[in-house]
Every structure is written in structure tokens, then in C-alpha cells.
Design a protein around this motif. Structure first.
Motif, PDB file in Angstrom:
ATOM      1  N   GLY A 224       0.796  -1.213   0.000  1.00 31.27           N
ATOM      2  CA  GLY A 224       0.000   0.000   0.000  1.00 31.27           C
ATOM      3  C   GLY A 224       0.831   1.266   0.000  1.00 31.27           C
ATOM      4  O   GLY A 224       0.756   2.067   0.926  1.00 31.27           O
ATOM      5  N   ASN A 225       1.620   1.439  -1.020  1.00 28.16           N
ATOM      6  CA  ASN A 225       2.371   2.681  -1.178  1.00 28.16           C
ATOM      7  C   ASN A 225       2.746   2.852  -2.640  1.00 28.16           C
ATOM      8  O   ASN A 225       2.634   1.917  -3.430  1.00 28.16           O
ATOM      9  CB  ASN A 225       3.620   2.691  -0.292  1.00 28.16           C
ATOM     10  CG  ASN A 225       4.520   1.508  -0.557  1.00 28.16           C
ATOM     11  OD1 ASN A 225       5.099   1.376  -1.628  1.00 28.16           O
ATOM     12  ND2 ASN A 225       4.618   0.606   0.416  1.00 28.16           N
ATOM     13  N   LEU A 226       3.206   4.039  -2.997  1.00 23.24           N
ATOM     14  CA  LEU A 226       3.486   4.361  -4.389  1.00 23.24           C
ATOM     15  C   LEU A 226       4.856   3.865  -4.845  1.00 23.24           C
ATOM     16  O   LEU A 226       5.021   3.394  -5.959  1.00 23.24           O
ATOM     17  CB  LEU A 226       3.405   5.890  -4.569  1.00 23.24           C
ATOM     18  CG  LEU A 226       3.866   6.481  -5.903  1.00 23.24           C
ATOM     19  CD1 LEU A 226       2.995   5.992  -7.053  1.00 23.24           C
ATOM     20  CD2 LEU A 226       3.824   8.010  -5.849  1.00 23.24           C
ATOM     21  N   THR A 227       5.844   3.957  -3.938  1.00 19.30           N
ATOM     22  CA  THR A 227       7.224   3.789  -4.394  1.00 19.30           C
ATOM     23  C   THR A 227       7.760   2.369  -4.293  1.00 19.30           C
ATOM     24  O   THR A 227       8.863   2.096  -4.757  1.00 19.30           O
ATOM     25  CB  THR A 227       8.157   4.726  -3.604  1.00 19.30           C
ATOM     26  OG1 THR A 227       7.993   4.449  -2.210  1.00 19.30           O
ATOM     27  CG2 THR A 227       7.811   6.181  -3.876  1.00 19.30           C
ATOM     28  N   GLY A 228       7.010   1.469  -3.664  1.00 22.72           N
ATOM     29  CA  GLY A 228       7.513   0.101  -3.539  1.00 22.72           C
ATOM     30  C   GLY A 228       8.506  -0.032  -2.415  1.00 22.72           C
ATOM     31  O   GLY A 228       9.652  -0.419  -2.613  1.00 22.72           O
ATOM     32  N   GLN A 229       8.059   0.303  -1.223  1.00 21.72           N
ATOM     33  CA  GLN A 229       8.981   0.307  -0.078  1.00 21.72           C
ATOM     34  C   GLN A 229       9.450  -1.103   0.272  1.00 21.72           C
ATOM     35  O   GLN A 229      10.635  -1.331   0.552  1.00 21.72           O
ATOM     36  CB  GLN A 229       8.301   0.958   1.125  1.00 21.72           C
ATOM     37  CG  GLN A 229       7.986   2.429   0.873  1.00 21.72           C
ATOM     38  CD  GLN A 229       7.055   3.029   1.922  1.00 21.72           C
ATOM     39  OE1 GLN A 229       6.929   2.510   3.020  1.00 21.72           O
ATOM     40  NE2 GLN A 229       6.409   4.119   1.572  1.00 21.72           N
ATOM     41  N   LEU A 230       8.520  -2.057   0.266  1.00 19.27           N
ATOM     42  CA  LEU A 230       8.904  -3.442   0.578  1.00 19.27           C
ATOM     43  C   LEU A 230       9.783  -3.996  -0.543  1.00 19.27           C
ATOM     44  O   LEU A 230      10.792  -4.664  -0.292  1.00 19.27           O
ATOM     45  CB  LEU A 230       7.645  -4.298   0.766  1.00 19.27           C
ATOM     46  CG  LEU A 230       7.874  -5.769   1.089  1.00 19.27           C
ATOM     47  CD1 LEU A 230       8.686  -5.944   2.369  1.00 19.27           C
ATOM     48  CD2 LEU A 230       6.539  -6.511   1.232  1.00 19.27           C
ATOM     49  N   GLN A 231       9.411  -3.682  -1.766  1.00 19.15           N
ATOM     50  CA  GLN A 231      10.197  -4.167  -2.904  1.00 19.15           C
ATOM     51  C   GLN A 231      11.635  -3.630  -2.826  1.00 19.15           C
ATOM     52  O   GLN A 231      12.592  -4.335  -3.110  1.00 19.15           O
ATOM     53  CB  GLN A 231       9.544  -3.715  -4.206  1.00 19.15           C
ATOM     54  CG  GLN A 231      10.161  -4.333  -5.439  1.00 19.15           C
ATOM     55  CD  GLN A 231       9.548  -3.776  -6.728  1.00 19.15           C
ATOM     56  OE1 GLN A 231       8.850  -2.756  -6.706  1.00 19.15           O
ATOM     57  NE2 GLN A 231       9.791  -4.453  -7.830  1.00 19.15           N
TER      58      GLN A 231
END
Ligand SMILES: Cc1ncc(C[n+]2csc(CCOP(=O)(O)OP(=O)(O)O)c2C)c(N)n1
Ligand code: SF4
Lengths: 270, 294
Positions: A224-231
Motif C-alpha cells: 500500500g504505497n506508491l514507491t515500492g517500499q517493501l520491494q
């Protein structure tokens, strides 16, 4: 949460996926903060905190209180491991695991200076300006991360094992709920899904995530974010990438429909 | 009883020679020593600034935290273990500027502790910028055209907000300052001692001489009445004077402005303080009966 800092310091960040997670992680967070003597963050969101839900009883018997290296009363002289060579109590004594004995004010003999400036083992700020002292204290604090790895909750696995799955899903936080629902909808269609929920986001569980990804056929991150924090964390710490991603960042939680549609699309393309 | 040499450190303070902080440390360390308190009976908390560097020059159970945040930390300590005497040292920038909000609410709460303000009417540590208590029109590196706004009136704010002990001292008069510290430490409630502490390096206006020529002791005035809030408030108006006022034009009172003997402290309102809070948290509490309602 992971990077915000004035200088580097160790920390733990945990993301509950639902109410039960929140209950369990909350008491674990207090224990970890005492055991590690470092900030522990619970990464919640509005979906978790602004909703009502009936749930079965929490397992209250599992709750423990762990205070770590903690002296609340008596005489510090009775705790030789807390003292320096001259018998002086050292609040910031250099230790192997990075944690020093914490004596509360009121403990006999435990004069100390708790200091937000860099400091020596006692707490004196002027000594903290010495390069060797500064480095030693910095390294001591960071050693807590190694201890943290042994204490924090591991990732949670759902569905079938990744080896047996048509598609393997990596999530954190409250994406857990809608993702589990989507997986349930796919079951009658004969689609086998594996899911790993990264519960402790920091220290990042690189080993577990890596073996999950390596065992999987097709991988998807739903976050649930735009930038792909987990990725980003996966790339940085596992040196791997996933095959597909699904993001939502309009201020609303994922719906099961959305995740169901994405997984269906991934399987159709595989 | 710890000796003065024990409550302080055998380390030459890094303050500028002649700084008012030396006398403030002398007064407080003598009072601490004479009080007979053992090290485990009190905690000192400092803000950030030249005053806060004092954290390194005392030997105590101490906490040197963030700029302006000494009061919340001290409140936490005082409410965690009511058996401890808590002494806070702040600067004027620290306590009335960045920490001004905490100041007002600490007064409201009447937390049982002592708050000492090193008021040099300047930011000492960061090299002489105007502080919230710098006089209007004072020229400093950050106010080359002069300070535009009126200074904070700490005594007036405290008195107006319901403070139960408000005193003002002068670092040039150690015996008098010691008396104020003793009374503040004996007070049950939030005790404020604002101390004029000349910064000899950056404040060339409010010098030892400047205060000496203007300060007078309230205790020596004929109709002195520290139980009158309105009187205390009126006296606090001495904060507002011309930057260049002649000694006879601005008379500055020092001493105890106001005191209330029996007041309701924050600690009085918390029955769980019958013992230190850590004793409450040794075992998980059984919350089943609360859950059953749902
Ligand atoms: C959050 C934050 N803002 C700004 C500073 C920079 N700073 C350090 S001391 C200080 C002012 C000190 O003035 P005062 O409180 O009057 O203390 P003094 O040095 O005069 O004793 C400032 C602005 C800081 N340390 N932290
Ligand atoms: S700068 Fe001013 S307040 Fe700071 S130590 Fe020097 S004289 Fe004292």
C-alpha cells in the motif's frame, strides 16, 4: 521509520496485519524495547485503528513481561556485571551484545548521566567527543541489531508452501486481510497461493524472504504505497526482485477484489 | 551527607571565565550537599545550552536530553517514582522559548519538582542570538536591527497560570540564591526559580554590574507579601523596561514572588503513585474481566 534518524541508531519496526497481530506485537514491542534498550516502532495504519471487528479472545496466557538487563531497586554493587574496573556503575558499559545494565534512579550507587550527547561508558558528554569513545559507543549500540535478529517475530506464512504454489505473494501490514480473502476466493478455482507476511520490517528478515522467493515459481508483492517500499528492501537485502507488483496509494486499503484480479491476471500470463 | 566535592566533578567546567553559571553551580551544589540528600534520593535533568553543559560538571543521577524538553522528561521521572526529588536546570531559550509550551503546562500540572532557569537573556551556547527574554530593541547577531518583540515575562506567566512557588535569584548573590534553592526544594509542588545569570561573553548589556545596580530583595521591602498573587503579578511587570533604562528607572525585584503552602500537586491526583510505577509492571495484568464486557 527505518531511516529517519539524527545519526545512525538501532531500532525495530514491526507492522501488525490485523487486530490479533497488533495485540501480540504491542506487548512484544514493550519487551523488545526493554531487552534491547532501543526504540521499537509499531507501524499501524488507519485501516487497522479505525475499524471495529469482533474477534475471539486473545491468548492472554502467552503474554510475558521481559525487562532485560534491568535493576529497579537495591544496590548496584550487587550487580558486578554493571560496574567498571573501579567499581563505578557504567550505564553505557561496552558489552558483547551491545546492551548495558539499566539501573533506575533510586538504585543505590547508580549515579549516572543519561545523555543525548555522545558519551563515554559513564555518560559523560565531554568524553564522548573523543573519537575512540564515539566509535566504540556507536559500534556498541549497533551490536543490538544482531541481538534484535534473534528476538524479533519472524515472517508469517500462509497458504501452501512456495514450492507447491502457482503464485507466491509477499505483503506487510494490513494488506494481510484482503490478501488472505483473495487467496480464499482462489482456492475453489484450484489456484494454489503461498503468502509471506513480513511482520518485522526492521531488522529486515532477508534470509527468510530470500528462501521464500527462491522457492517460488512466480512472485508478487502487494503493498500500500506508491514507491515500492517493501520491494526496495527486498532488492537491497536479498539482491532479488519480484516478477509482479500491485500498489495502492489513494489513501484506501486494498480490496480483496483488487488482489484477486491481480493474481488471476498473473496466473493467466504465467 | 555527600560533600560539595562529591556532588560536583573534579573537572574544570568549560564555561567562560566569569560566567554566572559558576555561582549557580556553587549555590546548588552547596545546597545539595547541606540538604543531606543521598545520591539515590534526587535526579537532575538538564536542557541544552551552556547551562545544560552543567550535566557534565555534577555527579548525580542525571538526564541530559533534548533542547527544551527537560520538563517532560522530569515530569516522567517525578511521576514514575514519587520518592525522588527532581531538579531541572534549563536556559531561557531552552525553557521559555523552544520549551515554553512545557513550561506553561508544567505550571498548570503543579508537578512536585524544582525548575531552575539560567536566565542570561541570550542564547549563550550558540553564540549570542536573541532569546525570548532578551529586552526589546536589543541588538544581537540574529537581530541586527534590534529585537522586535516584547520579552517573555516568566514570573508573570507562571503567576498568571497558577504557579505555587515562583522566585527569582541573581547569580551575583550566592547566599540569597541558596536560600531560594532551599525553599524551592522544600516546596510541595512545582517550584520555579528564575535566575539572572550574566553571560559575560555575549550579553554586554545585562552584566553583573547591570543587575547589581537594579536588583533589590523583595524580602527587605516593607509591605512584602508572597501570598498575594496580584501583587506578585504586578511586581513581575518589571520585566518590561527600556533597554537602556537608568538604574533608578528600572528596579528589578529578586526573591520569592509568590508561594502557596498547601496546594494540590499532580502527584496528589494519582492514586497509583502509592509506589514506584515499575512495581506495577512486573507481571502481566489479567484483563479478562474487562474483555468480558464486550
Ligand atoms: C531542537 C534544537 N534546536 C536548536 C538547537 C540549537 N541550540 C543549542 S543551545 C540553543 C540555545 C541556548 O540558549 P539558552 O537556552 O538560553 O541556554 P544558554 O546557552 O544561554 O545557557 C540552541 C538554539 C538545538 N540544540 N536543538
Ligand atoms: S557563552 Fe555566556 S552563558 Fe555560555 S559559558 Fe560563556 S559566559 Fe556563560
Amino acid at each position: 521509520m527505518i531511516h529517519a534518524a539524527q545519526g545512525e541508531f538501532p531500532r525495530v519496526v514491526m507492522a501488525p496485519g490485523d487486530r490479533e497481530d497488533a495485540f501480540v506485537l504491542a506487548w512484544k514491542a514493550f519487551n523488545l524495547a526493554d531487552q534491547l534498550q532501543t526504540p521499537v516502532v509499531i507501524l499501524g495504519d488507519s485501516y487497522l485503528s479505525d475499524n471495529r471487528e469482533s474477534i475471539p479472545y486473545y491468548d492472554l496466557d502467552a503474554v510475558t513481561v521481559e525487562r532485560g538487563k534491568f535493576v529497579a531497586e537495591g544496590d548496584i554493587a550487587d550487580h558486578p556485571e554493571a560496574l567498571g574496573a573501579d567499581g563505578q556503575y557504567f550505564r553505557y558499559k561496552l558489552t558483547e551484545d551491545g546492551v548495558s545494565v539499566r539501573a533506575l534512579p533510586g538504585v543505590s550507587g547508580a549515579t549516572q548521566l543519561v545523555n543525548s550527547y555522545e558519551h563515554d561508558e559513564y555518560g559523560w558528554g565531554s568524553a564522548g567527543e573523543m573519537a575512540t569513545v564515539r566509535s566504540a559507543q556507536d559500534e556498541k549500540r549497533m551490536r543490538k541489531m544482531e541481538l534484535a535478529r534473534t528476538l524479533v517475530p519472524p515472517p508469517a506464512l500462509f497458504g501452501v508452501p512456495p514450492e507447491a504454489a502457482d503464485v507466491s505473494l509477499l505483503v506487510f501490514g494490513t494488506t494481510k486481510g484482503p490478501a488472505l480473502e483473495a487467496i480464499r476466493w482462489l482456492e475453489p478455482e484450484g489456484v494454489r497461493v503461498a503468502m509471506m507476511q513480513v511482520v518485522t520490517v526492521w531488522p529486515f528478515p532477508a534470509e527468510e524472504v530470500l528462501s521464500f522467493l527462491d522457492a517460488a515459481k512466480t512472485t508478487v508483492i502487494v503493498e500500500g504505497n506508491l514507491t515500492g517500499q517493501l520491494q526496495g528492501l527486498v532488492r537491497q537485502h536479498c539482491l532479488r526482485d519480484v516478477d509482479h507488483t500491485l500498489h495502492r496509494y489513494d489513501g484506501r486499503p486494498f480490496s480483496p477484489e483488487q488482489i484477486y484480479a491481480k493474481l488471476t491476471e498473473v496466473i493467466a500470463g504465467a | 551527607m555527600p560533600e560539595v566535592s562529591e556532588v560536583t566533578r573534579a573537572l574544570k567546567p568549560t564555561w567562560c571565565p566569569g560566567c554566572g553559571n559558576f555561582n549557580m553551580q556553587k549555590a546548588l551544589s552547596e545546597v545539595l550537599s547541606e540538604s543531606g540528600m543521598r545520591f539515590e534520593e534526587y535526579v537532575m535533568v538538564w536542557g541544552i545550552g551552556c547551562h545544560g553543559n552543567g550535566a557534565d560538571f555534577y555527579r548525580s543521577q542525571g538526564f541530559h536530553g533534548l533542547h527544551g524538553r527537560a520538563l517532560p522528561v522530569a515530569t516522567g521521572i517525578a511521576l514514575t517514582n514519587p520518592q525522588l526529588k527532581v531538579i531541572v536546570e534549563m536556559g531561557d531559550g531552552d525553557g521559555y522559548g523552544i520549551g515554553g509550551n512545557h513550561f506553561i503546562h508544567s505550571v498548570r500540572r503543579n508537578v512536585n519538582m524544582t525548575a531552575i532557569f539560567h536566565n542570561n537573556q541570550i542564547y549563550g551556547l550558540t553564540t549570542g542570538q536573541a532569546s525570548p527574554t532578551s529586552d526589546q530593541f536589543m541588538k544581537t547577531p540574529s537581530t541586527p536591527g534590534g529585537v522586535v518583540e516584547e520579552p517573555v515575562n516568566p514570573v508573570g506567566v507562571a503567576v498568571a497560570q497558577g504557579a505555587t512557588f515562583v522566585a527569582r535569584g541573581f547569580a551575583g548573590d550566592v547566599p540569597h540564591l541558596k536560600e531560594l534553592y532551599e525553599q524551592a526544594l522544600a516546596h510541595e509542588g512545582f517550584a520555579i526559580v528564575d535566575v539572572f545569570q550574566p553571560c559575560v561573553t555575549w550579553n554586554k548589556i545585562n552584566t553583573f554590574k547591570w543587575y547589581r545596580e537594579r536588583a533589590y530583595k523583595l524580602e527587605e521591602t516593607p509591605d512584602y507579601d508572597p501570598t498575594s498573587r496580584t501583587k506578585a503579578f504586578e511586581l513581575s511587570m518589571s520585566t518590561f523596561h527600556d533597554l537602556t533604562c537608568a538604574p533608578e528607572e528600572c528596579r528589578i525585584p529578586i526573591g520569592v514572588f509568590y508561594r502557596e503552602e498547601k496546594s494540590f500537586t499532580y502527584q496528589d491526583g494519582l492514586p497509583q503513585l502509592d509506589r514506584p510505577l515499575w512495581q506495577h509492571a512486573q507481571q502481566p495484568r489479567d484483563i479478562r474481566s474487562i474483555l468480558e464486557k464486550f
